[in-house]
Design a protein around this motif. Structure first.
Motif, PDB file in Angstrom:
ATOM      1  N   GLY A  89       0.782  -1.249   0.000  1.00  8.23           N
ATOM      2  CA  GLY A  89       0.000   0.000   0.000  1.00  8.23           C
ATOM      3  C   GLY A  89       0.802   1.281   0.000  1.00  8.23           C
ATOM      4  O   GLY A  89       0.240   2.361   0.175  1.00  8.23           O
ATOM      5  N   GLY A  90       2.122   1.192  -0.189  1.00  9.70           N
ATOM      6  CA  GLY A  90       2.935   2.411  -0.142  1.00  9.70           C
ATOM      7  C   GLY A  90       3.277   2.792   1.293  1.00  9.70           C
ATOM      8  O   GLY A  90       2.859   2.119   2.246  1.00  9.70           O
ATOM      9  N   CYS A  91       4.000   3.884   1.456  1.00  8.11           N
ATOM     10  CA  CYS A  91       4.447   4.294   2.790  1.00  8.11           C
ATOM     11  C   CYS A  91       3.285   4.743   3.674  1.00  8.11           C
ATOM     12  O   CYS A  91       3.378   4.711   4.895  1.00  8.11           O
ATOM     13  N   GLN A  92       2.186   5.173   3.061  1.00  3.34           N
ATOM     14  CA  GLN A  92       1.000   5.509   3.852  1.00  3.34           C
ATOM     15  C   GLN A  92       0.596   4.317   4.722  1.00  3.34           C
ATOM     16  O   GLN A  92       0.084   4.487   5.828  1.00  3.34           O
ATOM     17  N   ALA A  93       0.833   3.107   4.220  1.00  9.02           N
ATOM     18  CA  ALA A  93       0.449   1.902   4.959  1.00  9.02           C
ATOM     19  C   ALA A  93       1.417   1.595   6.098  1.00  9.02           C
ATOM     20  O   ALA A  93       1.051   0.938   7.073  1.00  9.02           O
ATOM     21  N   GLU A  94       2.658   2.079   5.970  1.00 11.10           N
ATOM     22  CA  GLU A  94       3.644   1.827   7.040  1.00 11.10           C
ATOM     23  C   GLU A  94       3.719   3.014   7.998  1.00 11.10           C
ATOM     24  O   GLU A  94       3.288   2.928   9.146  1.00 11.10           O
ATOM     25  N   ILE A  95       4.241   4.120   7.514  1.00  9.84           N
ATOM     26  CA  ILE A  95       4.374   5.301   8.391  1.00  9.84           C
ATOM     27  C   ILE A  95       2.986   5.845   8.731  1.00  9.84           C
ATOM     28  O   ILE A  95       2.727   6.272   9.864  1.00  9.84           O
ATOM     29  N   GLY A  96       2.076   5.814   7.781  1.00  8.07           N
ATOM     30  CA  GLY A  96       0.715   6.297   8.043  1.00  8.07           C
ATOM     31  C   GLY A  96       0.049   5.482   9.137  1.00  8.07           C
ATOM     32  O   GLY A  96      -0.552   6.031  10.069  1.00  8.07           O
ATOM     33  N   LEU A 103       1.056   8.736   0.635  1.00  5.15           N
ATOM     34  CA  LEU A 103       2.518   8.713   0.797  1.00  5.15           C
ATOM     35  C   LEU A 103       3.098   7.468   0.109  1.00  5.15           C
ATOM     36  O   LEU A 103       2.696   6.348   0.402  1.00  5.15           O
ATOM     37  N   VAL A 104       4.033   7.711  -0.790  1.00  5.32           N
ATOM     38  CA  VAL A 104       4.566   6.592  -1.587  1.00  5.32           C
ATOM     39  C   VAL A 104       5.757   5.923  -0.899  1.00  5.32           C
ATOM     40  O   VAL A 104       6.394   6.511  -0.038  1.00  5.32           O
ATOM     41  N   CYS A 105       6.021   4.702  -1.304  1.00  3.12           N
ATOM     42  CA  CYS A 105       7.168   3.948  -0.783  1.00  3.12           C
ATOM     43  C   CYS A 105       8.246   3.958  -1.857  1.00  3.12           C
ATOM     44  O   CYS A 105       8.098   3.324  -2.902  1.00  3.12           O
ATOM     45  N   ASP A 106       9.328   4.698  -1.600  1.00  4.45           N
ATOM     46  CA  ASP A 106      10.342   4.907  -2.641  1.00  4.45           C
ATOM     47  C   ASP A 106      11.759   4.836  -2.085  1.00  4.45           C
ATOM     48  O   ASP A 106      12.558   5.773  -2.248  1.00  4.45           O
ATOM     49  N   PRO A 107      12.087   3.730  -1.400  1.00  2.90           N
ATOM     50  CA  PRO A 107      13.396   3.663  -0.734  1.00  2.90           C
ATOM     51  C   PRO A 107      14.578   3.652  -1.710  1.00  2.90           C
ATOM     52  O   PRO A 107      14.613   2.844  -2.641  1.00  2.90           O
ATOM     53  N   LEU A 124      16.700   0.116   0.018  1.00  2.00           N
ATOM     54  CA  LEU A 124      17.072  -0.086   1.426  1.00  2.00           C
ATOM     55  C   LEU A 124      16.169   0.739   2.339  1.00  2.00           C
ATOM     56  O   LEU A 124      15.784   1.857   1.981  1.00  2.00           O
ATOM     57  N   VAL A 125      15.877   0.216   3.512  1.00  2.41           N
ATOM     58  CA  VAL A 125      14.987   0.932   4.433  1.00  2.41           C
ATOM     59  C   VAL A 125      15.799   2.002   5.182  1.00  2.41           C
ATOM     60  O   VAL A 125      16.060   1.888   6.380  1.00  2.41           O
ATOM     61  N   GLU A 126      16.234   2.991   4.431  1.00  2.00           N
ATOM     62  CA  GLU A 126      17.121   4.024   4.991  1.00  2.00           C
ATOM     63  C   GLU A 126      16.681   5.432   4.586  1.00  2.00           C
ATOM     64  O   GLU A 126      16.302   6.250   5.400  1.00  2.00           O
ATOM     65  N   PRO A 166      13.947   7.368   2.147  1.00  2.00           N
ATOM     66  CA  PRO A 166      13.642   8.408   3.133  1.00  2.00           C
ATOM     67  C   PRO A 166      13.129   7.858   4.464  1.00  2.00           C
ATOM     68  O   PRO A 166      12.670   8.626   5.312  1.00  2.00           O
ATOM     69  N   CYS A 167      13.194   6.549   4.642  1.00  2.04           N
ATOM     70  CA  CYS A 167      12.498   5.876   5.748  1.00  2.04           C
ATOM     71  C   CYS A 167      12.803   6.462   7.137  1.00  2.04           C
ATOM     72  O   CYS A 167      11.892   6.686   7.926  1.00  2.04           O
ATOM     73  N   VAL A 168      14.102   6.652   7.423  1.00  5.19           N
ATOM     74  CA  VAL A 168      14.468   7.098   8.777  1.00  5.19           C
ATOM     75  C   VAL A 168      13.759   8.410   9.110  1.00  5.19           C
ATOM     76  O   VAL A 168      13.112   8.547  10.157  1.00  5.19           O
ATOM     77  N   LYS A 169      13.827   9.359   8.188  1.00  2.00           N
ATOM     78  CA  LYS A 169      13.229  10.679   8.475  1.00  2.00           C
ATOM     79  C   LYS A 169      11.708  10.667   8.374  1.00  2.00           C
ATOM     80  O   LYS A 169      11.032  11.505   8.965  1.00  2.00           O
ATOM     81  N   ARG A 170      11.169   9.709   7.639  1.00  2.00           N
ATOM     82  CA  ARG A 170       9.698   9.622   7.596  1.00  2.00           C
ATOM     83  C   ARG A 170       9.134   9.198   8.956  1.00  2.00           C
ATOM     84  O   ARG A 170       7.990   9.491   9.276  1.00  2.00           O
ATOM     85  N   ASN A 171       9.937   8.529   9.752  1.00  2.00           N
ATOM     86  CA  ASN A 171       9.484   8.210  11.110  1.00  2.00           C
ATOM     87  C   ASN A 171       9.250   9.490  11.899  1.00  2.00           C
ATOM     88  O   ASN A 171       8.376   9.553  12.755  1.00  2.00           O
ATOM     89  N   ARG A 217       5.846   1.231  -4.759  1.00  2.00           N
ATOM     90  CA  ARG A 217       5.510   0.289  -3.691  1.00  2.00           C
ATOM     91  C   ARG A 217       6.731  -0.599  -3.380  1.00  2.00           C
ATOM     92  O   ARG A 217       6.770  -1.761  -3.713  1.00  2.00           O
ATOM     93  N   GLU A 218       7.715   0.014  -2.783  1.00  2.00           N
ATOM     94  CA  GLU A 218       8.904  -0.650  -2.239  1.00  2.00           C
ATOM     95  C   GLU A 218       9.847  -1.302  -3.250  1.00  2.00           C
ATOM     96  O   GLU A 218      10.739  -2.061  -2.874  1.00  2.00           O
ATOM     97  N   THR A 219       9.663  -1.010  -4.508  1.00  2.00           N
ATOM     98  CA  THR A 219      10.564  -1.613  -5.492  1.00  2.00           C
ATOM     99  C   THR A 219      11.846  -0.797  -5.668  1.00  2.00           C
ATOM    100  O   THR A 219      12.787  -1.247  -6.323  1.00  2.00           O
TER     101      THR A 219
HETATM  102  S1  SF4 Z   1      10.447   1.047   3.011  1.00  2.00           S
HETATM  103 FE1  SF4 Z   1      10.649   3.188   3.688  1.00  2.00          FE
HETATM  104  S2  SF4 Z   1       9.492   4.394   2.196  1.00  2.00           S
HETATM  105 FE2  SF4 Z   1       8.828   2.253   2.029  1.00  2.00          FE
HETATM  106  S3  SF4 Z   1       7.064   2.032   3.396  1.00  2.00           S
HETATM  107 FE3  SF4 Z   1       8.843   1.427   4.576  1.00  2.00          FE
HETATM  108  S4  SF4 Z   1       9.455   3.324   5.609  1.00  2.00           S
HETATM  109 FE4  SF4 Z   1       8.119   3.952   3.932  1.00  2.00          FE
END
Ligand code: SF4
Length: 291
Positions: free
Chosen positions: A165-172, A207-211, A215-217, A219-224, A267-269
């Motif tokens: 579902g994109g980052c909305q599904a994780e950080i959201g 919010l899209v998932c575009d690592p 790698l989960v780095e 924008p992941c760290v700052k999206r937290n 979506r995380e690709t």
């Molecule tokens: S991998 Fe990163 S960008 Fe993708 S959902 Fe997880 S925190 Fe968000």
């Protein structure tokens, strides 16, 4: 925890005449066939693991790719100067979110709540809250039941996976769970927790998932950080009596449909969004060439 909608959860609270967290605990007891004490002990162990993960942060650690590390410490030091725009609690929240996200990227032990990528959101709001308010473990554990109850509904109606579902599904989702938990800690009503959850999810919809480099780095760290700060603002809005214009279940369903519409590259690709920028693509090339 088998609630399929926020509406059903709120109706159960009304029917049972118990606090929100206890209704969720009771459902867990029923669903998993465990005794009450075990359910509470297991949740309390997650809280202990969050605190221990925070204590285990290493300012010197860098992820294997070299993309992240050390920012949590920079933020902590900055917060200590007292010159931050955000003030003491919020600066502490930002530092905690960065520390936890970096620990995950550095392969340290974290609590995936609800996922490893979003592991920084809940501890970022709860650890500084507990410190500032001298909140006991029992209260925080109770609030974690509230977070889990809403998280379970989101997972069952939509998704908590970035790949789905994109980052909305994780950080959201993490942000929505944290918002509901904070309302519980401030003795807000179950409806206020539901509103906070709804508004937090609404704010991060799309919010899209575009690592970068997959790698989960970045924008992941700052999206937290944004997940945690969003949770606090939504909890405060709900506690102020501000409602969610769209009911929580409809917001969750909408998150699902937005996720379904997202192309695979978001979506995380690691092939769209920030990952596809010239800098992101160059980093991926370098990392995958040397790893
Ligand atoms: S991998 Fe990163 S960008 Fe993708 S959902 Fe997880 S925190 Fe968000």
């Amino acid at each position: 925890m088998a609630f399929v909608s926020v509406k059903q959860l709120l109706a159960a609270v009304e029917e049972q005449g118990l606090p929100l967290w206890e209704v969720i605990l009771n459902e867990d007891v029923k669903d998993r066939g465990v005794v009450r004490e075990d359910s509470f002990r297991q949740m309390n162990a997650l809280w202990a693991a969050m605190k221990s993960a925070s204590e285990g942060y290493s300012a010197a650690a860098r992820s294997k790719s070299g993309l992240v590390g050390g920012d949590g410490e920079k933020m902590r030091r900055y917060a200590l100067t007292g010159n931050g725009i955000a003030g003491a609690y919020l600066s502490g929240v930002i530092a905690e979110a960065l520390r936890m996200g970096e620990s995950n990227a550095c392969m340290k032990r974290i609590v995936a709540a609800p996922t490893a990528g979003s592991c920084g959101v809940l501890p970022a709001v709860l650890i500084p809250f507990a410190r500032a308010n001298k909140t006991g473990d029992r209260e925080i554990t109770s609030a974690l039941f509230v977070a889990a109850g809403f998280g379970q509904i989101i997972a069952s109606r939509a998704s908590i996976s970035g790949a789905e579902g994109g980052c909305q599904a994780e950080i959201g989702s993490a942000s929505a769970m944290a918002a509901a938990a904070l309302v519980c800690l401030k003795n807000g009503t179950p409806e206020m927790s539901a509103c906070a959850c709804s508004m937090a999810l609404m704010n991060l919809l799309g919010l899209v998932c575009d690592p970068v480099a997959g790698l989960v780095e970045i924008p992941c760290v700052k999206r937290n950080v944004i997940g945690a700060v969003n949770a606090i603002s939504c909890a405060d809005m709900a506690l102020a009596g501000i409602g969610s214009a769209i009911p929580p279940d409809e917001v969750i369903d909408s998150m699902r449909s937005v996720g379904d519409m997202m192309p695979a590259c978001l979506r995380e690709t690691g092939t769209g969004g920030l990952a596809a920028t010239p800098t992101g693509a160059a980093a991926a090339k370098k990392i995958h060439g040397i790893l």
